[in-house]
Scaffold this active site. Structure first.
Site, PDB file in Angstrom:
ATOM      1  N   HIS A 150      -6.135  12.643  -8.114  1.00 40.28           N
ATOM      2  CA  HIS A 150      -6.790  12.924  -9.398  1.00 40.28           C
ATOM      3  C   HIS A 150      -5.761  12.891 -10.514  1.00 40.28           C
ATOM      4  CE1 HIS A 150      -9.245  14.837 -12.492  1.00 40.28           C
ATOM      5  NE2 HIS A 150     -10.276  14.470 -11.763  1.00 40.28           N
TER       6      HIS A 150
ATOM      7  N   ASP B 197     -15.200  13.477  -5.794  1.00 42.03           N
ATOM      8  CA  ASP B 197     -16.039  12.329  -5.458  1.00 42.03           C
ATOM      9  C   ASP B 197     -16.132  12.083  -3.961  1.00 42.03           C
ATOM     10  OD1 ASP B 197     -16.749  11.416  -8.094  1.00 42.03           O
ATOM     11  OD2 ASP B 197     -14.607  11.090  -8.332  1.00 42.03           O
TER      12      ASP B 197
HETATM   13  N1  ACO Z   1      -4.654   6.044  -2.024  1.00 35.48           N
HETATM   14  C1  ACO Z   1      -3.388   5.713  -1.764  1.00 35.48           C
HETATM   15  N2  ACO Z   1      -2.335   5.953  -2.592  1.00 35.48           N
HETATM   16  C2  ACO Z   1      -2.607   6.550  -3.751  1.00 35.48           C
HETATM   17  C3  ACO Z   1      -3.919   6.940  -4.105  1.00 35.48           C
HETATM   18  C4  ACO Z   1      -4.956   6.678  -3.199  1.00 35.48           C
HETATM   19  N3  ACO Z   1      -6.210   7.039  -3.473  1.00 35.48           N
HETATM   20  N4  ACO Z   1      -3.898   7.523  -5.325  1.00 35.48           N
HETATM   21  C5  ACO Z   1      -2.631   7.507  -5.724  1.00 35.48           C
HETATM   22  N5  ACO Z   1      -1.841   6.923  -4.794  1.00 35.48           N
HETATM   23  C6  ACO Z   1      -0.380   6.798  -4.822  1.00 35.48           C
HETATM   24  C7  ACO Z   1       0.086   5.733  -5.778  1.00 35.48           C
HETATM   25  O1  ACO Z   1       0.216   4.479  -5.146  1.00 35.48           O
HETATM   26  C8  ACO Z   1       1.403   6.300  -6.255  1.00 35.48           C
HETATM   27  O2  ACO Z   1       2.344   6.080  -5.225  1.00 35.48           O
HETATM   28  P1  ACO Z   1       3.917   5.846  -5.597  1.00 35.48           P
HETATM   29  O3  ACO Z   1       4.369   7.112  -6.259  1.00 35.48           O
HETATM   30  O4  ACO Z   1       4.571   5.571  -4.285  1.00 35.48           O
HETATM   31  O5  ACO Z   1       3.922   4.661  -6.533  1.00 35.48           O
HETATM   32  C9  ACO Z   1       1.159   7.793  -6.322  1.00 35.48           C
HETATM   33  O6  ACO Z   1       0.120   8.043  -5.339  1.00 35.48           O
HETATM   34  C10 ACO Z   1       0.690   8.291  -7.687  1.00 35.48           C
HETATM   35  O7  ACO Z   1      -0.418   7.524  -8.102  1.00 35.48           O
HETATM   36  P2  ACO Z   1      -0.859   7.299  -9.616  1.00 35.48           P
HETATM   37  O8  ACO Z   1      -1.702   6.070  -9.680  1.00 35.48           O
HETATM   38  O9  ACO Z   1       0.342   7.356 -10.494  1.00 35.48           O
HETATM   39  O10 ACO Z   1      -1.729   8.571  -9.885  1.00 35.48           O
HETATM   40  P3  ACO Z   1      -2.732   8.751 -11.091  1.00 35.48           P
HETATM   41  O11 ACO Z   1      -2.746  10.178 -11.393  1.00 35.48           O
HETATM   42  O12 ACO Z   1      -2.416   7.816 -12.170  1.00 35.48           O
HETATM   43  O13 ACO Z   1      -4.121   8.275 -10.457  1.00 35.48           O
HETATM   44  C11 ACO Z   1      -6.264   8.260  -9.525  1.00 35.48           C
HETATM   45  C12 ACO Z   1      -5.141   9.122 -10.150  1.00 35.48           C
HETATM   46  C13 ACO Z   1      -6.623   7.100 -10.476  1.00 35.48           C
HETATM   47  C14 ACO Z   1      -7.487   9.144  -9.325  1.00 35.48           C
HETATM   48  C15 ACO Z   1      -5.755   7.688  -8.179  1.00 35.48           C
HETATM   49  O14 ACO Z   1      -5.355   8.753  -7.339  1.00 35.48           O
HETATM   50  C16 ACO Z   1      -6.787   6.804  -7.484  1.00 35.48           C
HETATM   51  O15 ACO Z   1      -6.850   5.612  -7.763  1.00 35.48           O
HETATM   52  N6  ACO Z   1      -7.619   7.409  -6.556  1.00 35.48           N
HETATM   53  C17 ACO Z   1      -8.663   6.673  -5.889  1.00 35.48           C
HETATM   54  C18 ACO Z   1      -9.879   6.504  -6.788  1.00 35.48           C
HETATM   55  C19 ACO Z   1     -10.686   7.805  -6.952  1.00 35.48           C
HETATM   56  O16 ACO Z   1     -10.925   8.543  -6.014  1.00 35.48           O
HETATM   57  N7  ACO Z   1     -11.117   8.052  -8.200  1.00 35.48           N
HETATM   58  C20 ACO Z   1     -11.881   9.241  -8.554  1.00 35.48           C
HETATM   59  C21 ACO Z   1     -11.047  10.243  -9.301  1.00 35.48           C
HETATM   60  S1  ACO Z   1     -11.906  11.724  -9.581  1.00 35.48           S
HETATM   61  C22 ACO Z   1     -12.814  11.494 -10.916  1.00 35.48           C
HETATM   62  O17 ACO Z   1     -12.674  10.565 -11.660  1.00 35.48           O
HETATM   63  C23 ACO Z   1     -13.932  12.456 -11.220  1.00 35.48           C
END
Ligand code: ACO
Length: 428
Positions: free
Chosen positions: A308, A366
């Site tokens: 998140h 979610d």
């Molecule tokens: N699966 C695998 N790896 C992940 C995931 C995931 N779901 N989410 C983040 N990571 C990893 C990234 O690759 C990154 O790794 P690194 O540090 O080695 O490069 C690290 O975790 C940080 O990720 P960011 O993208 O910088 O985190 P951010 O806070 O920007 O993203 C987000 C948050 C967009 C929710 C992300 O976790 C994601 O894409 N999740 C899956 C989609 C999802 O479930 N969305 C719903 C969110 S809840 C809502 O909107 C109500």
């Protein structure tokens, strides 16, 4: 007393500028840069508004670090566990929780207002079969403004509450009709004998002249999902509602635009994506392969329903929904599918795997809401629609807060232009 300020030094010109620091009741302070362009001739650059507070608000507070979410000062877990969605909607609109009598009156009013004009049904006929219910919902809410255009008079604050109650009450009916029409099913009218959330499930799942058995835990599960989604401060769809509202457009046009913003898979569409991904994985023996892909830096695949942007330790909404999921399971609802087995295996691995733990990638709201809605036999296309029903009180409360300011400033950001210039032929 000397005011706290932030000093900005332009090291191109050696000029110094001071900007006041403003404090809220809780949360990070903000730097008031309203005069920045006037002072410096420069804009600030903040893609996605990650460092920008766009308004003053008294509605919702989030502390992502602590995993805290409050509506009007009440903790989300208190509201979700001890109150109903209608209490929460009342709280968002009236700034205070209702007494027993006030809730009773509000509930009766919601029932009375839950019907839509008969002539509006023609609109649903015009959409093609299999139209996405979010598209039907957005168009129908916009069309609702044609029936209630008096709300264009934004100088009549006594009409705000009327506008708010009307849209909260009608949204489940429009949502259920959108589903029934998109599937070619007979529509089911609201039943005045049922409460808000039960009535929606009845309109969604019922058949004419047939008894429908809705278990209290099913109603509580959906009511909790509505409550948990009722507001989330200045997220993408709420910002959209406020932006459209800032132009003095009709409030239902603003809400229709909010529905458009919420439709995207990065926002309200995320729980639908969770289920689609679980279906794509298909069986427990393929889970390891996808976990490996999620951890691979060179693979764009991400596990939907994990991580998140704001909640970095835990998402308080996810914690509440996990308990609801367990209760549904105890009652044998939505337990036995391969999809649930796949979900359980992914969750177990993610909670113990170093990759997910070190990046604080917990199951988010979610992940659980997708599985709960699936267990309630709600089709995936309706997941974002459910989110809309829950978010409507938040949108209208935010719209009212915007209108009640002494002056409304139109939302109009600027840009860093990086395109071509001077291409017009000089001698043409
Ligand atoms: N699966 C695998 N790896 C992940 C995931 C995931 N779901 N989410 C983040 N990571 C990893 C990234 O690759 C990154 O790794 P690194 O540090 O080695 O490069 C690290 O975790 C940080 O990720 P960011 O993208 O910088 O985190 P951010 O806070 O920007 O993203 C987000 C948050 C967009 C929710 C992300 O976790 C994601 O894409 N999740 C899956 C989609 C999802 O479930 N969305 C719903 C969110 S809840 C809502 O909107 C109500």
């Amino acid at each position: 007393m000397q005011k706290d300020t932030v000093t900005i030094i332009n090291n191109r010109t050696n000029e110094k500028f001071e900007y006041p620091i403003l404090d809220g009741t809780v949360g990070p302070s903000v730097v008031d840069i309203s005069t920045f362009y006037q002072d410096t001739g420069m804009f600030t650059f903040d893609r996605g508004y990650t460092s920008t507070a766009s308004c003053r608000s008294k509605i919702t507070y989030i502390d992502g670090g602590k995993g805290q979410l409050m509506y009007r000062g009440y903790d989300i877990s208190y509201l979700a566990k001890n109150r109903t969605f209608l209490d929460t909607a009342y709280l968002l609109l009236n700034k205070t929780l209702p007494s027993k009598e006030e809730l009773e009156d509000f509930s009766i009013e919601m029932k009375k207002r839950s019907f839509i004009r008969e002539s509006m049904k023609k609109l649903f006929d015009a959409f093609p079969d299999n139209a996405h219910p979010m598209a039907i919902l957005s168009a129908s809410v916009s069309a609702l403004s044609t029936f209630y255009f008096e709300h264009l008079d934004i100088d009549k604050p006594n009409e705000y509450m009327e506008m708010a109650k009307r849209i909260i009450a009608k949204m489940p009916t429009i949502a259920a009709f959108a589903h029934r029409y998109s599937q070619g099913l007979p529509i089911i009218y609201p039943d005045l004998g049922r409460g808000f959330t039960e009535n929606f499930l009845y309109m969604l799942r019922g058949y004419p002249h047939r008894h429908i058995d809705l278990k209290p835990i099913e109603i509580k599960a959906l009511d909790t999902i509505f409550t948990l989604h009722a507001d989330h401060e200045q997220n993408a769809s709420t910002t959209t509602v406020r932006n459209v509202g800032s132009t003095h457009a009709h409030p239902y046009a603003a809400i229709s635009a909010g529905i458009g913003a919420l439709w995207g898979r990065a926002h309200g569409g995320a729980n639908e994506s969770v289920i689609r991904q679980l279906e794509m994985i298909g069986s427990v023996d393929r889970v390891d392969e996808f976990i490996k892909r999620a951890k691979d830096k060179d693979d764009p695949f991400r596990l939907m329903g994990f991580g998140h942007r704001v909640y970095k330790n835990f998402d308080p909404r996810a914690k509440i929904l996990k308990e609801i999921r367990d209760k549904l399971m105890e009652e044998g609802i939505g337990v036995n599918s391969e999809l649930v087995k796949v979900a359980n295996k992914i969750e177990k691995i993610a909670l113990s795997d170093e990759y997910f733990i070190s990046r604080k990638l917990y199951p988010n709201v979610d992940f659980h809401s997708g599985l709960i809605l699936q267990a309630l036999k709600i089709p995936k296309e309706m997941f974002a629609v459910i989110f809309v029903i829950g978010r409507t009180p938040g949108w209208v409360a935010q719209w009212i807060e915007l209108q009640e300011q002494p002056t409304i400033k139109i939302a109009r950001p600027r840009q860093l232009y990086v395109g071509p210039v001077d291409r017009t032929p000089k001698d043409d």
